[in-house]
Design an enzyme around this catalytic site. Structure first.
Site, PDB file in Angstrom:
ATOM      1  N   ASP A  88      15.242  93.377  38.345  1.00  0.00           N
ATOM      2  CA  ASP A  88      15.645  92.002  38.587  1.00  0.00           C
ATOM      3  C   ASP A  88      15.204  91.110  37.426  1.00  0.00           C
ATOM      4  OD1 ASP A  88      16.598  90.069  40.617  1.00  0.00           O
ATOM      5  OD2 ASP A  88      14.542  89.332  40.571  1.00  0.00           O
ATOM      6  N   GLU A 148      19.505  93.597  35.436  1.00  0.00           N
ATOM      7  CA  GLU A 148      20.180  92.312  35.530  1.00  0.00           C
ATOM      8  C   GLU A 148      19.730  91.488  34.327  1.00  0.00           C
ATOM      9  OE1 GLU A 148      20.468  88.526  38.581  1.00  0.00           O
ATOM     10  OE2 GLU A 148      18.532  89.395  38.117  1.00  0.00           O
TER      11      GLU A 148
HETATM   12  C1  GLC Z   1      18.008  87.782  40.894  1.00  0.00           C
HETATM   13  C2  GLC Z   1      18.601  88.235  42.208  1.00  0.00           C
HETATM   14  C3  GLC Z   1      18.690  87.048  43.125  1.00  0.00           C
HETATM   15  C4  GLC Z   1      17.302  86.469  43.327  1.00  0.00           C
HETATM   16  C5  GLC Z   1      16.634  86.170  41.982  1.00  0.00           C
HETATM   17  C6  GLC Z   1      15.180  85.878  42.148  1.00  0.00           C
HETATM   18  O1  GLC Z   1      18.836  86.911  40.221  1.00  0.00           O
HETATM   19  O2  GLC Z   1      19.839  88.848  42.003  1.00  0.00           O
HETATM   20  O3  GLC Z   1      19.261  87.396  44.356  1.00  0.00           O
HETATM   21  O4  GLC Z   1      17.370  85.299  44.083  1.00  0.00           O
HETATM   22  O5  GLC Z   1      16.746  87.244  41.094  1.00  0.00           O
HETATM   23  O6  GLC Z   1      14.463  87.065  42.355  1.00  0.00           O
END
Ligand code: GLC
Length: 548
Positions: A200, A242
């Site tokens: 993440d 991500e």
């Molecule tokens: C990422 C996740 C999202 C979350 C954020 C904070 O962007 O995809 O769902 O709210 O991280 O952890």
């Protein structure tokens, strides 16, 4: 067949709490998921990506953990989780989990200790400033729901940094003890048997935050360090990241050591996602062609993960304002369909007007583009969203299994459910559910099964190279090809509504008994490829030739 499992995987993402509830408490759980593994195996899924599974106050759907070494007791126990891994493996399904280590919940014992005293051993695990940072109102990820990135903590008598919500204090990655802890967390889950992590918020993990510096330096070597650690502990484990950054910044996230990726294995292709939405909205493939042309070449071993929908909003921030407005006009015309000044909080089926032809075409297109496809639960049956729920919860409603009460998701009274089931209108569970579609050979679910089976026989898509076929096409039509040692696949997708005829005869010299392997209807023989019919929103996957 390529050498690396993740290049030819079909990834399915789900939240345990909204998937299947086995004990009737209203919250989905691990046993419930185990009970649905056969469904996923039949669909053709080869890898599950589980959204955060850890104990959490759930103020950000689990992306706010209080213990990285356990599973949320609402989901079951670590024993249940080990059983899940075993049962999934029996069906040839791998499991990866969300690794959310940019921050913790503010209720995490580490943060509670850190704020309690400057002498706490955990004080330096977080990012503090004694003075009010001048950039405190910059860099928010959730505009509208978040007002600052530095908040004052009265107990600590200091300002702490939180890139996301204020209840998600950032961990201090510059601290070697924190880095060691992250490695220990990864080791723990690898030891249990996961096949890797969806990491993440990677651009923020590697950020070496300095108060007052809105452009703090980034420690990319941290990714090399994590990669080495993961790979040593489990050779075939992956990091799927991500990192929603500008495309020219992406290569450094993958790393390049003598031509091979030495940092992250996989990146979600956010740029392609935005361009796909624009192309669908305009009924014009040009944005996808640009995306194919502009995306950086990948080092050996690196791979894209493609998606149409995930658990967050559709992020259109990398489009121009004009492009974004075009997408909004088509897919998010009402204010409450939009979020964070940049995105849309809807599922795909309603965005496409529940037009079956168009939904198939969109998913056929995603699954035929280079990379590993990621599919979000419920999309395979065409679920809708519930805009009466706040924020991103609109697209996080329980899986619709059957005609039974609560869509067969849970036997709890409806007011005890973790989130309401969609029970009205076109997308209500009475109409859209797995049972209704399971035995209907013409259902969207049956189509997904067939499409994924076809993908299995086209490893060129995941492991080969994909290019746009640059010949004159009727408006709306994208022609692309995937080449690999196993042969060549050619794809036609009509993003527009007109029936057209396409001439691909220039490919004839390469063809060896070409044949449609997937199409929206029976088009008959492909002949010499010079008069290929293609209906509005139609698609044809053609095997041009087989290799060795
Ligand atoms: C990422 C996740 C999202 C979350 C954020 C904070 O962007 O995809 O769902 O709210 O991280 O952890």
């Amino acid at each position: 067949m390529g050498d690396r499992w993740y290049s030819e995987a079909v990834v399915y993402c789900l939240d345990i709490d909204t998937f299947a509830d086995s004990d009737g408490d209203g919250v989905g759980d691990i046993q419930g998921l185990i009970g649905r593994l056969d469904y996923l195996a039949r669909l053709g899924v080869t890898c599950l990506w589980l959204h955060p599974i850890h104990p959490s106050p759930n103020r950000d759907d689990g992306y706010d953990a209080t213990d990285f070494y356990n599973v949320d007791p609402r989901f079951g126990t670590l024993g249940d989780f080990a059983e899940l891994l075993h049962q999934a493996r029996n069906r040839g399904i791998r499991v990866i989990i969300d690794l959310v280590v940019n921050h913790t919940s503010d209720e995490h014992p580490w943060f509670q200790s850190a704020r309690s005293s400057p002498d706490s051993p955990y004080r330096d695990w977080y990012v503090w400033s004694a003075e009010e940072p001048p950039d405190r109102r910059q860099g928010m990820v959730f505009p509208g729901e978040q007002r600052e990135t530095w908040s004052y903590d009265r107990t600590a008598r200091a300002w702490y940094y939180h890139r996301f919500y204020r209840f998600q204090p950032d961990l201090n990655m510059a601290n070697p003890a924190v880095r060691a802890e992250v490695k220990k967390i990864m080791s723990f889950w690898l030891q249990l048997g996961v096949s890797g992590f969806r990491m993440d918020a990677v651009p923020f993990i590697i950020e070496l935050t300095e108060p007052g510096n809105a452009n703090s330096p980034k420690d990319l070597d941290l990714l090399t360090e994590f990669r080495q650690h993961v790979q040593w502990r489990r050779g075939d484990a992956i990091l799927l990241a991500e990192a929603n950054v500008e495309p020219d910044q992406l290569p450094v996230y993958l790393g390049d050591s003598g031509g091979s990726a030495n940092r992250l294995h996989m990146l979600f292709d956010f740029m392609l996602n935005g361009r796909l939405m624009l192309a669908l909205a305009r009924q014009d493939p040009e944005p996808v062609i640009e995306a194919l042309r502009d995306t950086p070449a990948l080092p050996v071993g690196a791979q894209w993960a493609t998606f149409l929908r995930n658990h967050d909003e559709i992020d259109l921030s990398r489009l121009t304002a004009e492009q974004r407005n075009q997408v909004y006009a088509q897919f998010g015309p009402d204010e409450d369909m939009r979020i964070y000044d940049r995105g849309i909080r809807r599922r795909l089926a309603p965005m496409l007007g529940n037009d079956r032809r168009r939904i198939e075409m969109a998913y056929a297109l995603q699954f035929s583009l280079r990379g590993t496809p990621v599919l979000r639960y419920g999309e395979e049956i065409g679920m809708g969203e519930d805009l009466s729920l706040p924020g991103r919860q609109a697209i996080r409603t329980p899986m619709q299994w059957s005609f039974k009460e609560n869509a067969g998701f849970s036997t709890a009274p409806p007011d005890k459910l973790v989130r309401p089931v969609i029970d009205k209108g076109e997308y209500g569970y009475q109409t859209v559910n797995v049972t209704a579609q399971r035995r209907d050979p013409r259902s969207l679910l049956a189509w997904f099964e067939r499409m994924i089976r076809t993908l299995r026989e086209a490893p060129e898509i995941g492991s080969g190279s994909t290019t746009h076929i640059d010949v004159s096409m009727p408006p709306g039509v994208l022609a692309h090809r995937a080449d690999g040692p196993t042969g060549t696949m050619v794809f036609l997708h009509n993003l527009g509504t007109e029936d057209v005829e396409v001439d691909l005869s220039l490919l004839q010299p390469e063809a060896d008994q070409p044949i449609d392997v997937l199409s929206d209807r029976g088009y008959g023989d492909v002949g010499k490829l010079e008069r290929l019919q293609l209906a509005g929103y139609g698609y044809r996957w053609i095997r041009l030739r087989r290799g060795c």
